[in-house]
Design a protein around this motif. Sequence first.
Motif, PDB file in Angstrom:
ATOM      1  N   GLN A 190      25.094  41.055  27.222  1.00  0.00           N
ATOM      2  CA  GLN A 190      23.677  41.402  27.316  1.00  0.00           C
ATOM      3  C   GLN A 190      22.828  40.148  27.471  1.00  0.00           C
ATOM      4  OE1 GLN A 190      22.577  43.727  23.885  1.00  0.00           O
ATOM      5  NE2 GLN A 190      22.947  45.644  24.964  1.00  0.00           N
ATOM      6  N   ASP A 242      20.727  39.149  38.148  1.00  0.00           N
ATOM      7  CA  ASP A 242      21.549  40.367  38.143  1.00  0.00           C
ATOM      8  C   ASP A 242      20.779  41.573  37.624  1.00  0.00           C
ATOM      9  OD1 ASP A 242      24.717  38.803  37.151  1.00  0.00           O
ATOM     10  OD2 ASP A 242      23.743  39.019  39.104  1.00  0.00           O
ATOM     11  N   TYR A 243      19.584  41.318  37.093  1.00  0.00           N
ATOM     12  CA  TYR A 243      18.871  42.349  36.359  1.00  0.00           C
ATOM     13  C   TYR A 243      17.601  42.821  37.056  1.00  0.00           C
ATOM     14  CZ  TYR A 243      21.764  41.395  32.286  1.00  0.00           C
ATOM     15  OH  TYR A 243      22.816  41.263  31.434  1.00  0.00           O
ATOM     16  N   MET A 298      14.063  44.087  36.046  1.00  0.00           N
ATOM     17  CA  MET A 298      13.245  43.825  34.865  1.00  0.00           C
ATOM     18  C   MET A 298      12.089  44.816  34.803  1.00  0.00           C
ATOM     19  SD  MET A 298      14.839  41.398  33.433  1.00  0.00           S
ATOM     20  CE  MET A 298      13.646  41.077  32.126  1.00  0.00           C
ATOM     21  N   TRP A 335      15.560  42.738  41.539  1.00  0.00           N
ATOM     22  CA  TRP A 335      16.089  41.410  41.243  1.00  0.00           C
ATOM     23  C   TRP A 335      15.477  40.319  42.122  1.00  0.00           C
ATOM     24  CZ3 TRP A 335      18.519  38.218  44.688  1.00  0.00           C
ATOM     25  CH2 TRP A 335      18.880  38.796  45.917  1.00  0.00           C
ATOM     26  N   ALA A 360      15.502  44.828  30.356  1.00  0.00           N
ATOM     27  CA  ALA A 360      16.375  44.417  31.457  1.00  0.00           C
ATOM     28  C   ALA A 360      17.412  45.488  31.727  1.00  0.00           C
ATOM     29  CB  ALA A 360      17.067  43.099  31.103  1.00  0.00           C
ATOM     30  N   ARG A 361      17.671  45.687  33.007  1.00  0.00           N
ATOM     31  CA  ARG A 361      18.660  46.691  33.427  1.00  0.00           C
ATOM     32  C   ARG A 361      19.658  46.017  34.351  1.00  0.00           C
ATOM     33  NH1 ARG A 361      20.000  51.992  34.971  1.00  0.00           N
ATOM     34  NH2 ARG A 361      20.193  52.347  37.199  1.00  0.00           N
ATOM     35  N   LEU A 362      20.945  46.031  33.964  1.00  0.00           N
ATOM     36  CA  LEU A 362      21.993  45.392  34.752  1.00  0.00           C
ATOM     37  C   LEU A 362      22.349  46.311  35.915  1.00  0.00           C
ATOM     38  CD1 LEU A 362      23.844  42.954  35.026  1.00  0.00           C
ATOM     39  CD2 LEU A 362      25.480  44.101  33.528  1.00  0.00           C
ATOM     40  N   SER A 363      21.562  46.221  36.968  1.00  0.00           N
ATOM     41  CA  SER A 363      21.731  47.107  38.119  1.00  0.00           C
ATOM     42  C   SER A 363      20.832  46.607  39.245  1.00  0.00           C
ATOM     43  CB  SER A 363      21.327  48.534  37.741  1.00  0.00           C
ATOM     44  OG  SER A 363      21.319  49.389  38.860  1.00  0.00           O
ATOM     45  N   PHE A 383      17.499  51.207  30.598  1.00  0.00           N
ATOM     46  CA  PHE A 383      17.472  49.764  30.396  1.00  0.00           C
ATOM     47  C   PHE A 383      18.396  49.366  29.253  1.00  0.00           C
ATOM     48  CE2 PHE A 383      14.241  48.002  33.237  1.00  0.00           C
ATOM     49  CZ  PHE A 383      13.775  49.169  33.804  1.00  0.00           C
ATOM     50  N   ASP A 384      19.090  48.223  29.451  1.00  0.00           N
ATOM     51  CA  ASP A 384      20.174  47.820  28.549  1.00  0.00           C
ATOM     52  C   ASP A 384      19.713  46.917  27.416  1.00  0.00           C
ATOM     53  OD1 ASP A 384      21.489  47.243  31.701  1.00  0.00           O
ATOM     54  OD2 ASP A 384      22.127  48.945  30.482  1.00  0.00           O
TER      55      ASP A 384
END
Length: 124
Positions: free
Chosen positions: A1, A31-32, A34, A53, A98-101, A111-112
């Motif tokens: 994370q 990578d994220y 936002m 991104w 933040a979202r890893l996508s 969102f992660d």
Amino acid sequence: QVQLVESGGGLVQAGGSLRLSCAASGRTFRDYVMGWFRQAPGKERDFVAAIAWSGASTYYADSVKGRFTISRDNAKNTVFLQMNSLKPEDTAVYYCAARLSVVVTSLWTDFDSWGQGTQVTVSS
């Protein structure tokens, strides 16, 4: 994370401006997707804005469109929220997320990672 730390909140009069910052660390920032969300006392967490991104695509809640601007600096691992023409109804705790996508979404459950929040108070 990724770890997120917001700053820039405070007390401002209606019609004023604030700029929120969110510094990220821990993983590759680009990578994220936002986002910024906000939560007023007794209310649900609401979407404010999100940015892809690359920064090429941005999305806003109708309530802030034309007043708020989201941007990011991938070289500095930071996302910003410029808030102009503030209204008392903008008063809330503002959260960076933040979202890893590569897919941008307005759902907070997508969102992660989340920051601790920063208080924004707009007086009338």
